[in-house]
Design an enzyme around this catalytic site. Structure first.
Site, PDB file in Angstrom:
ATOM      1  N   GLY A 299      -1.065  -7.659   3.634  1.00  0.00           N
ATOM      2  CA  GLY A 299      -2.124  -8.194   3.799  1.00  0.00           C
ATOM      3  C   GLY A 299      -3.351  -8.040   2.947  1.00  0.00           C
ATOM      4  O   GLY A 299      -4.415  -8.210   3.329  1.00  0.00           O
ATOM      5  N   ASP A 300      -3.047  -7.384   1.871  1.00  0.00           N
ATOM      6  CA  ASP A 300      -4.159  -6.949   0.888  1.00  0.00           C
ATOM      7  C   ASP A 300      -3.885  -7.594  -0.572  1.00  0.00           C
ATOM      8  O   ASP A 300      -4.548  -6.953  -1.536  1.00  0.00           O
ATOM      9  CB  ASP A 300      -4.362  -5.478   0.934  1.00  0.00           C
ATOM     10  CG  ASP A 300      -5.547  -4.988   0.501  1.00  0.00           C
ATOM     11  OD1 ASP A 300      -6.428  -5.610   0.776  1.00  0.00           O
ATOM     12  OD2 ASP A 300      -5.654  -4.004  -0.546  1.00  0.00           O
ATOM     13  N   ILE A 301      -3.133  -8.631  -0.828  1.00  0.00           N
ATOM     14  CA  ILE A 301      -3.020  -9.289  -2.125  1.00  0.00           C
ATOM     15  C   ILE A 301      -4.089 -10.462  -2.254  1.00  0.00           C
ATOM     16  O   ILE A 301      -3.891 -11.457  -2.182  1.00  0.00           O
ATOM     17  CB  ILE A 301      -1.664  -9.709  -2.206  1.00  0.00           C
ATOM     18  CG1 ILE A 301      -1.079 -10.491  -1.333  1.00  0.00           C
ATOM     19  CG2 ILE A 301      -0.699  -8.597  -2.659  1.00  0.00           C
ATOM     20  CD1 ILE A 301       0.099 -11.260  -1.224  1.00  0.00           C
TER      21      ILE A 301
END
Length: 417
Positions: A299-301
């Site tokens: 969930g951090d791209i």
């Protein structure tokens, strides 16, 4: 007669270089405005080698010089600086010359080792402000974007080995990413996810897990209290001989400040930009990486975790190797995609209909997008369960990743229907 003590004035003008080519000047004006202007000789080339796509006009050549910005650097330069804990550590490390929260001061301090091939040096005739009584003391001058505590380091190849921080004008060729107390096993998590990306055929930098005891001479402000291994990743913006290779992240491509990296654009914007600037094949590779993020729960791209790289003469971009690949779901169970994919961020919403809308918005062939998703899911399902690097991931973290992969396989597989 003793010499009068130097009383240097703060730097107000910086030369911006791509390797050794001067491309422009960054000036701090009274009132703390920062203005960037291109060198006329660089403008005459049409803007080659490329500094940033954000500076290029749709009709070719360079845009007009950007407007001065109050109390901040232009977005391209702001994105070169560290964030959060690493920024706090750098400001403390350079406390004699860097005021807290001042981007221009920090860029002056770190300008010799920035991401990519950009260098920033004081303009001729200016000198650094020296509040530190020991100005001759060598200091770390590297900059890495992001919020995790990470250092640019040198791997010593002699008998003693070890890893050290580059000081003064030295350059690091590896990035050391330190463990986080709030995210147990994060180094092992990313190590295994990078191995998975490589196993399914993606372009992945060299990496290894090392002990914190292997680091020598790390200043106190950069030390971490978290126990655990450190992930060591080879820098792909540095060549085998230490030469700089230019890169820019997509916050820079779109001219967006780091504070808006989760909201400044959507995934279809990146795919469309890749199709125009690089190739349709690069856009489809981007889709494969998106599908990998969805199936593994990354969930951090955000915008700063996708980059272009400018090999060779630096005139033509390519999609940079994949990086910052890990599963965030074990730590944030309700996490979602960092940016919007066709109006949705929830992992569970990533079914075939969502990818069809994405394909339309990205101006990509629907069939090619769906095939890229299906192929990625099949490869992950084939290789993840027996991947040797799984063994280093803590059991609880691995269990949560596995549960998410099992959840996502049928959702993403609707693309095959």
């Amino acid at each position: 007669m003793p010499e009068a003590p130097l009383n240097p004035r703060p730097i107000s003008s910086l030369e911006v270089l791509l390797n050794d080519l001067k491309v422009g000047t960054l000036v701090r004006t009274p009132g703390d405005f920062n203005a960037f202007s291109f060198e006329e000789s660089y403008r005459a080339t049409g803007g080659f080698p490329v500094l940033s796509l954000s500076f290029r006009a749709a009709t070719g050549g360079l845009r007009k010089d950007p407007k001065p910005v109050a109390r901040a650097l232009p977005a391209f330069f702001a994105n070169l600086l560290p964030e959060d804990k690493l920024r706090e550590a750098m400001e403390k490390h350079h406390a004699g010359s860097v005021r807290a929260g001042n981007d221009f001061d920090l860029l002056v301090a770190l300008g010799s080792d920035l991401p990519g091939a950009v260098r920033v040096v004081p303009s001729e005739g200016t000198v650094a402000r020296v509040d530190d009584p020991s100005p001759l003391k060598s200091r770390a001058r590297f900059s890495l974007a992001g919020v995790q505590m990470k250092l640019s380091v040198i791997k010593n190849t002699g008998k003693s080995g070890g890893l050290t921080l580059p000081l003064g004008d030295e350059q690091g060729s590896y990035i050391a990413k330190f463990p986080l107390t709030s995210f147990p096993g994060v180094s092992e998590n990313e190590y295994a996810n990078l191995a998975l990306a490589e196993a399914i055929g993606m372009d992945v930098p060299e990496r290894e897990l090392v002990e914190q005891s292997e680091f020598e001479g790390i200043p106190e402000e950069f030390k971490t209290l978290s126990d655990g291994k450190v992930l060591l990743v080879k820098r792909f913006d540095r060549g085998t001989g230490g030469e700089r290779i230019h890169i820019e992240d997509f916050a820079q491509v779109f001219g967006i400040y780091p504070s808006r990296k989760y909201e400044g654009a959507a995934y279809h914007d990146i795919a469309a930009a890749l199709g125009i600037a690089v190739s349709s094949a690069a856009s489809i590779e981007f889709v494969r990486r998106l599908a990998l993020a969805a199936i593994t729960g990354n969930g951090d791209i955000h915008l700063k975790n996708w980059s272009l790289i400018y090999p060779g003469a630096g005139d033509k971009p390519a999609l940079a190797p994949i990086y910052d690949v890990l599963s965030t779901i074990p730590y944030i169970p309700a996490d979602a995609m960092a940016l919007s994919l066709a109006g949705e961020r929830s992992f569970k919403a990533m079914d075939a209909q969502r990818w069809k809308v994405f394909a339309n918005r990205a101006r990509l062939p629907e069939a090619a997008v769906l095939k890229a998703v299906v192929d990625t899911v099949e490869r992950v399902n084939e290789l993840w369960w027996s991947l040797p690097e799984r063994e280093v991931v803590p059991a609880k973290v691995l269990e949560r990743i596995d549960d998410h992969v099992k959840l996502m396989i049928p959702i993403l597989s609707t693309c095959a229907d």
